[in-house]
Design a protein around this motif. Sequence first.
Motif, mmCIF file in Angstrom:
data_model
loop_
_atom_site.group_PDB
_atom_site.id
_atom_site.type_symbol
_atom_site.label_atom_id
_atom_site.label_comp_id
_atom_site.label_asym_id
_atom_site.label_seq_id
_atom_site.Cartn_x
_atom_site.Cartn_y
_atom_site.Cartn_z
ATOM 1 N N GLY A 183 0.783 -1.230 0.000
ATOM 2 C CA GLY A 183 0.000 0.000 0.000
ATOM 3 C C GLY A 183 0.812 1.276 0.000
ATOM 4 O O GLY A 183 0.284 2.352 0.258
ATOM 5 N N ALA A 184 2.107 1.182 -0.282
ATOM 6 C CA ALA A 184 2.923 2.403 -0.328
ATOM 7 C C ALA A 184 2.691 3.131 -1.649
ATOM 8 O O ALA A 184 2.542 2.489 -2.686
ATOM 9 C CB ALA A 184 4.393 2.040 -0.180
ATOM 10 N N ASN A 185 2.645 4.454 -1.625
ATOM 11 C CA ASN A 185 2.538 5.182 -2.888
ATOM 12 C C ASN A 185 3.923 5.357 -3.494
ATOM 13 O O ASN A 185 4.928 4.908 -2.939
ATOM 14 C CB ASN A 185 1.796 6.514 -2.709
ATOM 15 N N VAL A 186 4.000 6.026 -4.647
ATOM 16 C CA VAL A 186 5.258 6.092 -5.376
ATOM 17 C C VAL A 186 6.350 6.752 -4.535
ATOM 18 O O VAL A 186 7.484 6.268 -4.455
ATOM 19 C CB VAL A 186 5.071 6.858 -6.706
ATOM 20 N N PHE A 187 5.995 7.842 -3.876
ATOM 21 C CA PHE A 187 7.006 8.556 -3.111
ATOM 22 C C PHE A 187 7.481 7.727 -1.910
ATOM 23 O O PHE A 187 8.672 7.661 -1.628
ATOM 24 C CB PHE A 187 6.476 9.903 -2.629
ATOM 25 N N GLN A 188 6.533 7.085 -1.239
ATOM 26 C CA GLN A 188 6.907 6.249 -0.091
ATOM 27 C C GLN A 188 7.818 5.099 -0.522
ATOM 28 O O GLN A 188 8.771 4.759 0.171
ATOM 29 C CB GLN A 188 5.655 5.698 0.585
ATOM 30 N N THR A 189 7.506 4.514 -1.692
ATOM 31 C CA THR A 189 8.347 3.431 -2.207
ATOM 32 C C THR A 189 9.773 3.933 -2.406
ATOM 33 O O THR A 189 10.749 3.277 -2.035
ATOM 34 C CB THR A 189 7.794 2.925 -3.553
ATOM 35 N N PHE A 190 9.854 5.120 -2.994
ATOM 36 C CA PHE A 190 11.171 5.711 -3.240
ATOM 37 C C PHE A 190 11.911 5.972 -1.933
ATOM 38 O O PHE A 190 13.053 5.558 -1.746
ATOM 39 C CB PHE A 190 10.991 7.019 -4.030
ATOM 40 N N TYR A 191 11.225 6.631 -1.015
ATOM 41 C CA TYR A 191 11.897 7.170 0.177
ATOM 42 C C TYR A 191 12.195 6.086 1.211
ATOM 43 O O TYR A 191 13.283 6.038 1.777
ATOM 44 C CB TYR A 191 11.013 8.263 0.777
ATOM 45 N N ARG A 192 11.229 5.184 1.416
ATOM 46 C CA ARG A 192 11.383 4.203 2.487
ATOM 47 C C ARG A 192 12.066 2.928 2.034
ATOM 48 O O ARG A 192 12.763 2.290 2.795
ATOM 49 C CB ARG A 192 10.003 3.817 3.052
ATOM 50 N N VAL A 193 11.811 2.528 0.774
ATOM 51 C CA VAL A 193 12.305 1.219 0.335
ATOM 52 C C VAL A 193 13.575 1.328 -0.499
ATOM 53 O O VAL A 193 14.582 0.676 -0.221
ATOM 54 C CB VAL A 193 11.213 0.465 -0.467
ATOM 55 N N MET A 194 13.547 2.174 -1.530
ATOM 56 C CA MET A 194 14.642 2.184 -2.499
ATOM 57 C C MET A 194 15.829 3.033 -2.053
ATOM 58 O O MET A 194 16.973 2.638 -2.203
ATOM 59 C CB MET A 194 14.118 2.678 -3.849
ATOM 60 N N LEU A 195 15.559 4.209 -1.531
ATOM 61 C CA LEU A 195 16.641 5.128 -1.163
ATOM 62 C C LEU A 195 17.649 4.504 -0.191
ATOM 63 O O LEU A 195 18.861 4.643 -0.394
ATOM 64 C CB LEU A 195 16.039 6.418 -0.591
ATOM 65 N N PRO A 196 17.170 3.794 0.842
ATOM 66 C CA PRO A 196 18.144 3.224 1.793
ATOM 67 C C PRO A 196 19.071 2.180 1.166
ATOM 68 O O PRO A 196 20.080 1.838 1.749
ATOM 69 C CB PRO A 196 17.253 2.563 2.860
ATOM 70 N N LEU A 197 18.707 1.697 -0.030
ATOM 71 C CA LEU A 197 19.499 0.619 -0.624
ATOM 72 C C LEU A 197 20.688 1.126 -1.439
ATOM 73 O O LEU A 197 21.512 0.344 -1.892
ATOM 74 C CB LEU A 197 18.605 -0.242 -1.534
#
Lengths: 283, 326
Positions: A183-197
């Motif tokens: 249920g994450a939106n595009v920005f949340q996916t970017f900020y919470r999931v992808m950026l830390p990687l």
Amino acid sequence: MTDALRQRSRRRAGIGSFLTYLVLTIGGIVMVFPFLWQIVMSLSTNSQVMSVPPTFWPGQLQFGNFVEVFQKIPFFDQLWTSVLITVLRTAGQLVLCTLAGYGFARMQFRGKNIVFALVLSLLMVPPQIYLIPQYLIIQDLGLLNTALGVALPGFFSAFGIFLMRQAFIGLPTELEEAARLDGANVFQTFYRVMLPLIGPSISALIIITVLWSWNDLLWPLVVTTRAENMPLSVGLAALQGQFSTDYSVLMAASLLATLPVLILFLALQRRVVQGLAFSGMKG
Amino acid sequence: MTRLTTVPRPAGDLRQPAAGPRAGTPVRPPRRRSRRSSQRSLWGWAFIGPAVAGLFVFYLWPLVQTAYFSFTKWGVFGGSTWAGIANYQKLLSDPAVLTSLRNTIVYTAIVLLGVPIAVVTASLINRPGLRLAKLYRVLFFMPYVAMPVAVALVWRLMFNGDFGIVNAALAVVGVEGPHWTSTPGLALVALGVVGLWASIGFNMIIISSGLASIPQELYEAAQLDGAGGIRIFFSVTVPLLAPTLFFVVVITTITAFQVFDLLFALLGAMNPAMPQTQSLIYLFYSEAFVSNDKGYAAAIALLILVVIGAVTAIQFRLQRRWANID
């Protein structure tokens, strides 16, 4: 027979590694000598600096040279300006380049390829080409002699976008899909999931931007004309123009100007070296 | 190229198939999908928008402006008028342009001498079991990290004709050293030495990571075949390192062509040897912001763009030919 051979090869290896240490040690001394000389000269009197033959050790250390730096240039203003420019530029690039890099790497939308081609074409252009128009923009905005004016064009970086895009493009798609299912939106996916990687790429970008921002001369030289608004690089160049024969003071000032970045480098050297090798290119 | 994944390769990177509906698709997609795609476009532009807008304002448009300025003449009190090709005529007849182009090329050639040095030091540092490797790496890398203006001032003191340590060292072997930074010709050599010194660390790091990516088995195989150290270096290391070396040469050339900071601080603006030592960028700077002839400076800037573009193109050409012979 075999014993003799082995012994010979061992002796050969011994000579080889002795030569390795010899070459690297001589080379290493040549590389650091200017820094050591800078420290010694900054602690000498000016007549010791100008003595023939050279004075290798001043005897009594002259810390007064550093005091004189603080009297001759607004050192702390310039230090603050340098820090401010570096922080602003690095922060601006981090936000804008990670966002754009993500957009170019992981999203599909109209006009993407042509815009990305334009970004890439900027990579090939020597930065001096933009200097005159950028100066006019900063002048029109009334930002001459300000840290923001020096930092502003550096918020935007084709190289930074490219570096971030390369980092994001290597990540697996499953992560995004899993985030979307949660249920994450595009920005949340970017900020919470992808950026830390993409930590290593981000630290590479930070290191390059800090180095470039701190050490840059030409652009801030053009934008700042008042001593109290100059970053240290420009302040040092101006000091050199005014007191070109006051070598011990010049050495003290140049030591103070390089010291913050050198300390940062020595503290984080592993990261800096990896980051630069990783990015494979300077900004 | 294994490790250097971020070398710009425009043609290859763009050939990515775009998923989703595209403009000009003959079959009209159903309405719901089209709304989703336009929403996706919105997200996409929201991500790239701020950065791209800034690049447009501060880079792309200035590029066009510089090209326009190169056809104008600037008044002392601001304002500019159309000048046709006058700036370019001046460019072709100005001896300073030729001198600074020559200086830039000579300086770049001297700095490129550092590439073989970087190869040797990198392969020594990468030798397995070397103690102090970390320390050596730090020592060689320090000049690259330090502020160019600051280190150039130190070198200026070291190169001083009367009491500099360089001439003191020469005096030990009975040579009377010259006034390095104020003699035309010699000043360029001194500048080249400083540039070389400052560039070795970065090149060494890049070459080091290139070396680390060469498979160890190849060395073992060569050793079993009875090849000695030097033979291995030239028949295993050098060919496999070629892509990295090419990258290092291109980057070093581009960087050296833009020399300004070191020159500005090593010689000083008032140095009588400056006109004979100045680089293209220095000429650009002094025309644009000292003489305030921004139209002419814009023409010089475009010359710099063309020269760097041409040199890079030649290098890519040579590399292709070299790769074909292999």
